[in-house]
Design a protein around this motif. Sequence first.
Motif, PDB file in Angstrom:
ATOM      1  N   ARG A 127       2.966   3.859   7.739  1.00 30.19           N
ATOM      2  CA  ARG A 127       2.526   5.108   7.107  1.00 30.19           C
ATOM      3  C   ARG A 127       1.016   5.299   7.165  1.00 30.19           C
ATOM      4  NH1 ARG A 127       6.420   5.485   1.873  1.00 30.19           N
ATOM      5  NH2 ARG A 127       8.324   5.885   3.048  1.00 30.19           N
ATOM      6  N   CYS A 128       0.258   4.310   6.683  1.00 25.49           N
ATOM      7  CA  CYS A 128      -1.202   4.497   6.590  1.00 25.49           C
ATOM      8  C   CYS A 128      -1.972   3.774   7.694  1.00 25.49           C
ATOM      9  CB  CYS A 128      -1.711   4.070   5.221  1.00 25.49           C
ATOM     10  SG  CYS A 128      -1.675   2.282   4.938  1.00 25.49           S
ATOM     11  N   CYS A 175       0.826  -1.209   0.000  1.00 25.67           N
ATOM     12  CA  CYS A 175       0.000   0.000   0.000  1.00 25.67           C
ATOM     13  C   CYS A 175       0.860   1.259   0.000  1.00 25.67           C
ATOM     14  CB  CYS A 175      -0.952   0.004   1.201  1.00 25.67           C
ATOM     15  SG  CYS A 175      -0.155  -0.285   2.797  1.00 25.67           S
ATOM     16  N   CYS A 176       1.970   1.248   0.739  1.00 25.82           N
ATOM     17  CA  CYS A 176       2.838   2.421   0.857  1.00 25.82           C
ATOM     18  C   CYS A 176       4.292   2.138   0.487  1.00 25.82           C
ATOM     19  CB  CYS A 176       2.776   2.975   2.282  1.00 25.82           C
ATOM     20  SG  CYS A 176       1.149   3.615   2.737  1.00 25.82           S
ATOM     21  N   CYS A 180       0.852  -0.967   8.979  1.00 29.35           N
ATOM     22  CA  CYS A 180       1.707  -0.195   8.087  1.00 29.35           C
ATOM     23  C   CYS A 180       2.134   1.063   8.845  1.00 29.35           C
ATOM     24  CB  CYS A 180       0.942   0.177   6.816  1.00 29.35           C
ATOM     25  SG  CYS A 180       1.865   1.295   5.715  1.00 29.35           S
TER      26      CYS A 180
END
Length: 86
Positions: A64-65, A42-43, A62
């Motif tokens: 980041r997200c 995803c990131c 994750c």
Amino acid sequence: MSDEPSYNLDVDGLREAPDAAGSDDAGGSLAGRKWVGVQFECCGVYTRIYRNRDGTAYVGHCPRCQRQVRVAIGPGGTDSRMFRAS
């Protein structure tokens, strides 16, 4: 001596205590806890996720997200230590 900074990072919470080697301690330290690596597509980032206190799954998110991932532990599992979360 070089003027370049040292890239060694010492994080107090991750130091392994002499009496806690290889065990899950109640203090929340990650030292000695079992983990697997996850590539979050995803990131595009990699991180470790750690075994939960019950020993039933590796859980994390994750960085980041905050997308969550859970890798169940069961009989006849896998020897793989690296996974991709798509």
